[in-house]
Design an enzyme around this catalytic site. Sequence first.
Site, PDB file in Angstrom:
ATOM      1  N   CYS A   1       0.725  -1.178  -0.017  1.00  0.00           N
ATOM      2  CA  CYS A   1      -0.093  -0.124   0.002  1.00  0.00           C
ATOM      3  C   CYS A   1       0.719   1.101  -0.044  1.00  0.00           C
ATOM      4  O   CYS A   1       1.516   1.520  -0.917  1.00  0.00           O
ATOM      5  CB  CYS A   1      -1.156   0.083   1.089  1.00  0.00           C
ATOM      6  SG  CYS A   1      -2.340   1.073   0.886  1.00  0.00           S
TER       7      CYS A   1
ATOM      8  N   HIS B   1      -3.533  -5.634   0.811  1.00  0.00           N
ATOM      9  CA  HIS B   1      -2.709  -6.002   2.181  1.00  0.00           C
ATOM     10  C   HIS B   1      -2.796  -7.650   2.424  1.00  0.00           C
ATOM     11  O   HIS B   1      -3.490  -8.084   3.294  1.00  0.00           O
ATOM     12  CB  HIS B   1      -3.483  -5.343   3.126  1.00  0.00           C
ATOM     13  CG  HIS B   1      -3.436  -3.989   3.200  1.00  0.00           C
ATOM     14  ND1 HIS B   1      -2.420  -3.137   3.862  1.00  0.00           N
ATOM     15  CD2 HIS B   1      -4.181  -2.927   2.580  1.00  0.00           C
ATOM     16  CE1 HIS B   1      -2.428  -1.905   3.709  1.00  0.00           C
ATOM     17  NE2 HIS B   1      -3.492  -1.760   2.821  1.00  0.00           N
TER      18      HIS B   1
ATOM     19  N   GLU C   1      -0.867  -8.704   4.750  1.00  0.00           N
ATOM     20  CA  GLU C   1      -0.899  -8.896   6.339  1.00  0.00           C
ATOM     21  C   GLU C   1      -2.085  -8.744   6.789  1.00  0.00           C
ATOM     22  O   GLU C   1      -2.215  -9.302   7.880  1.00  0.00           O
ATOM     23  CB  GLU C   1       0.138  -7.868   6.715  1.00  0.00           C
ATOM     24  CG  GLU C   1      -0.458  -6.422   7.031  1.00  0.00           C
ATOM     25  CD  GLU C   1      -0.662  -5.638   5.798  1.00  0.00           C
ATOM     26  OE1 GLU C   1      -0.406  -6.127   4.771  1.00  0.00           O
ATOM     27  OE2 GLU C   1      -1.019  -4.388   5.782  1.00  0.00           O
TER      28      GLU C   1
END
Lengths: 82, 233
Positions: free
Chosen positions: B86, B203, B205
């Site tokens: 990002c 994302h 994560e």
Amino acid sequence: MLKAIVTVMLKKGIFDPQGRAVQNGLDSIGFDKVKKVRIGKQLEMDLEMTDMATAEASVHDMCDKMLANPVVESYSFEIKEV
Amino acid sequence: MNWGVLLFPGSNCAEDCFHAVDKILGKPVKYLWHKDTDLGDVDAIIIPGGFSYGDHLRPGAIAHLSPAMTAVKEFAANGGLVIGICNGFQILTESRMLPGSLLQNRGLKFLCQDQNLKVDNADTPFTSEYAAGDVVVFPIAHNEGNYYAAPDTIAEMESNGQILFRYCNPEGEVSEKTNPNGSINSIAGIINRTGNVVGMMPHPERSADSVLGLSNGKGVFVSMLKHLEAKHG
């Protein structure tokens, strides 16, 4: 003292969705002669400098290193005495 | 095997990245500070998402000039693994470690949604846990995720297999209808020519821990780990 006014615009050919939205907005209130709107940014910088040539070189350097991203933006500037 | 998560003023996804390495992979990880000129003994660097320096001027424009980024460039030049997620992706394009740039979303809206992605190239240190054509779901959360590069750059990247992920629908179809932000060729994630620096808007994560409902982002971190383990024996 010198003042630099830098204009940063998206390069020609890169779609500017903000500009399009503004154009549509103008159109909706009757300004239908506006055929294109491009939005950029303007930076005004007070420079503690007196020599015009040095200032120009310095502003070029600032634009190349940080103020504009040459992948998607172009820039122009003017410097004047204040 | 040490991992580093690089922090800037305004980073806000660092803890999630830290968690992915610390708790999901169970590997040592530390935070790196943007003023660090020496990153210490790290084998992989994650540049997390957020709004470094408030996204002022352009996202990543100020962050990429931080002292730590000089060290990150050197680390990458020596073959180190770097992933920017990002805002981390935006920082990597601003630093020219990756080609192109991220423009404002075509629809002028901040997008925050779970997003289907198609794995385009699974033969990299970041995607080896997947198969080409797999559809995965990672969240996206961005205002400037509209990937742009000059047409000749795009052609070169396409022919080099530098596109890792593309936005798609649940069936894996990639089209303008499934493109959330206007990115050229629906590009969601890319890798550099030498295959050790990745940038992606989605994302992984945030989809690495099954307790959060999505877990196929874990593959990105496991892929990196396996690559490092193979390299270090």
